[in-house]
Design a protein around this motif. Structure first.
Motif, PDB file in Angstrom:
ATOM      1  N   GLN A  40     -20.184  10.073 -13.026  1.00 31.81           N
ATOM      2  CA  GLN A  40     -21.296   9.144 -12.836  1.00 31.81           C
ATOM      3  C   GLN A  40     -22.383   9.696 -11.917  1.00 31.81           C
ATOM      4  N   GLU A 114     -22.026  -0.869  -7.757  1.00 32.86           N
ATOM      5  CA  GLU A 114     -20.656  -0.490  -8.122  1.00 32.86           C
ATOM      6  C   GLU A 114     -19.688  -0.672  -6.955  1.00 32.86           C
ATOM      7  N   GLY A 296     -12.786   2.541  -6.442  1.00 30.16           N
ATOM      8  CA  GLY A 296     -13.991   3.361  -6.455  1.00 30.16           C
ATOM      9  C   GLY A 296     -14.071   4.350  -5.307  1.00 30.16           C
ATOM     10  N   ASN A 333     -18.135   5.377  -4.743  1.00 29.65           N
ATOM     11  CA  ASN A 333     -19.154   4.958  -5.699  1.00 29.65           C
ATOM     12  C   ASN A 333     -20.370   4.335  -5.004  1.00 29.65           C
TER      13      ASN A 333
END
Length: 495
Positions: A40, A114, A296, A333
């Motif tokens: 990502q 996120e 995350g 994240n």
């Protein structure tokens, strides 16, 4: 049983089952998180600068991404603060959590769309875990208080800025809003003493069932309640049976709290930080907090005694051992990469992975090579006060390298609620407990490099006065348990 508590038990069972799924596959869970994070962020500036597109394994990551603290990551953070996109994480953050750094002044920790949900879910799941284990859910019908920072937020180039606890206040679910205290207006009061007095007025006639906050500041609230009502907190709030805390070890406060409350209450420990919500206590019978491996965050661990060597080994979750002091390194994240948050942890269980916070890598005493850590001083004090009437409000420890006479020593600065009858005997108890835990300290005592500890009594409210003098009274601010210098010790008063 109310509909609300019945529903809470069903929801708790569902969350427990989901937790068991990832907790039973820790290595696979962390590998999945790792690969998702890399994928990502591959098109961010940080990802391009560090060849994320070429990273396929943890070793690749180690080769490409060095461990950094805030100062080292600051050039990237400053671009994010200026409003630039796709720097550390895709897009822009939702918020900046503002924290006070020791060397860098104010720190701006990004919170993204996120990462933010995991802060909320972890706190919720900690309570649901308690409900599932104990079967106790009646407290959901009572009032709940969260002692926290102001929810008022500033604007920083189009991004909201505030204290983490204040940001989280905006995400309290609707079903808790009616039960939650204090009021929004009171929560917005900046001055901590004024705020606590207002909270006392608002809550003293309420049915408080859950109270949450950093122990040192909750203690201040309890003392004011007891003083105003002239009876223990447990009599004021007859249904108060759950204390939720984080930030510091509760054990040094437990005896004082039980005295203020007038009875024992269950407690849940949390391990939240602006950088992420890392763990929560998932069992009332097992030691440690469940490390959140699916939130995350990718974790790495460096042995504390190797941290300052050149290129220390970075361990993953499958490589850690019980009882070793590790520096916690995170990639998240929210765009923090191989980031040293400064906390040290020890594992108490590997099935599932549970940790205790053992201290701060910067907060230790090693003036003579003893490398004493926070966990050791807290455990020593707890051992010395067990089965006694001695109660401690607050304490910190510092080395005295140049005493006016005799050998150097560790000075324990303690604010007592109930002091021991024999201070020297009490000091010896602490010293013996320290020697059992730390072989280096024991060698220094045996070798007559150090003498046994010296206790200096700090006057009532001495620590609060110190925190107030440096502008850190209340909120999420914490007093270091120990330090390798005398910056704090020399500013504290003595009886």
């Amino acid at each position: 049983m109310s509909i609300k508590s019945f529903a809470a038990k069903i929801f708790a069972k569902s969350i427990h089952q989901k937790t068991q799924k990832w907790a039973s596959k820790p290595i696979e869970t962390q590998q999945k998180v790792f690969l998702e994070l890399i994928q990502q962020a591959s098109q961010t500036q940080f990802g391009k600068d560090h060849n994320f597109s070429q990273i396929k394994s943890h070793q690749d990551f180690v080769n490409q991404v060095p461990v950094r603290d805030y100062e080292a990551l600051k050039p990237y953070v400053e671009k994010v603060v200026k409003g630039e996109s796709d720097i550390l994480w895709k897009g822009k953050p939702l918020y900046f959590a503002k924290t006070s750094g020791t060397t860098s002044g104010a720190k701006y920790i990004p919170l993204t769309k996120e990462s933010m949900p995991f802060h909320i879910q972890a706190a919720r799941n900690a309570i649901l875990s308690y409900i599932h284990e104990t079967g106790k859910a009646d407290f959901v019908d009572g009032k709940m208080i969260f002692l926290q920072g102001s929810p008022l937020l500033e604007d920083k180039n189009g991004i909201k800025l505030g204290r983490l606890s204040g940001i989280v206040a905006h995400f309290v679910p609707a079903y808790l809003q009616k039960n939650r205290m204090p009021s929004w207006e009171t929560n917005c009061i900046e001055d901590w003493e004024t705020k606590v007095n207002a909270i006392v007025e608002e809550t003293i006639n309420e049915d408080m069932a859950v109270i949450s906050g950093i122990p040192s500041w909750v203690q201040m609230y309890f003392e004011k309640l007891k003083e105003k009502a002239n009876k223990p907190v447990g009599e004021i709030f007859k249904n108060f049976n759950l204390f939720i805390y984080g930030g510091v070890n509760y054990e040094p406060y437990r005896a004082k709290f039980e005295n203020l409350i007038g009875r024992k209450v269950d407690s849940i420990e949390l391990f939240p930080a602006s950088e992420g919500f890392f763990a929560y206590q998932d069992s009332q019978s097992e030691k440690g907090m469940l490390l959140l491996l699916n939130s995350g965050i990718f974790y790495e661990f460096i042995k504390a005694n190797e941290f300052h060597t050149e290129n220390p080994k970075r361990y993953t979750i499958g490589e850690v051992e019980l009882g070793i002091n590790y520096v916690l390194i995170i990639s998240t994240n929210a765009g923090l990469w191989a980031y040293n948050i400064g906390d040290t942890v020890q594992f108490t269980s590997l099935k599932p992975y549970r940790v205790i916070v053992s201290g701060r890598i910067k907060h230790f005493i090693s003036a003579f090579g003893e490398h004493v850590i926070a966990k050791e001083v807290e455990s020593a004090l707890q051992e010395a006060t067990e089965n006694t009437e001695v109660r401690v409000n607050e304490f910190t420890v510092a080395p005295q390298i140049n005493p006016t006479s005799g050998l150097p020593y560790h000075e324990w600065l303690i604010e007592f609620e109930n002091e021991p009858n024999n201070l020297e005997e009490f000091a010896l108890k602490i010293d013996n407990a320290m020697r059992k835990q730390n072989v280096y300290y024991d060698d220094l005592i045996v070798g007559k490099v150090l003498r046994t500890i010296v206790i200096s009594k700090v006057p009532k409210n001495g620590f609060q006065d110190y925190m107030k003098s440096i502008g850190k009274l209340g909120g999420q601010n914490k007093l270091p348990r120990l330090s390798d210098n005398r910056d704090i010790a020399d500013k504290l008063g003595r009886e």
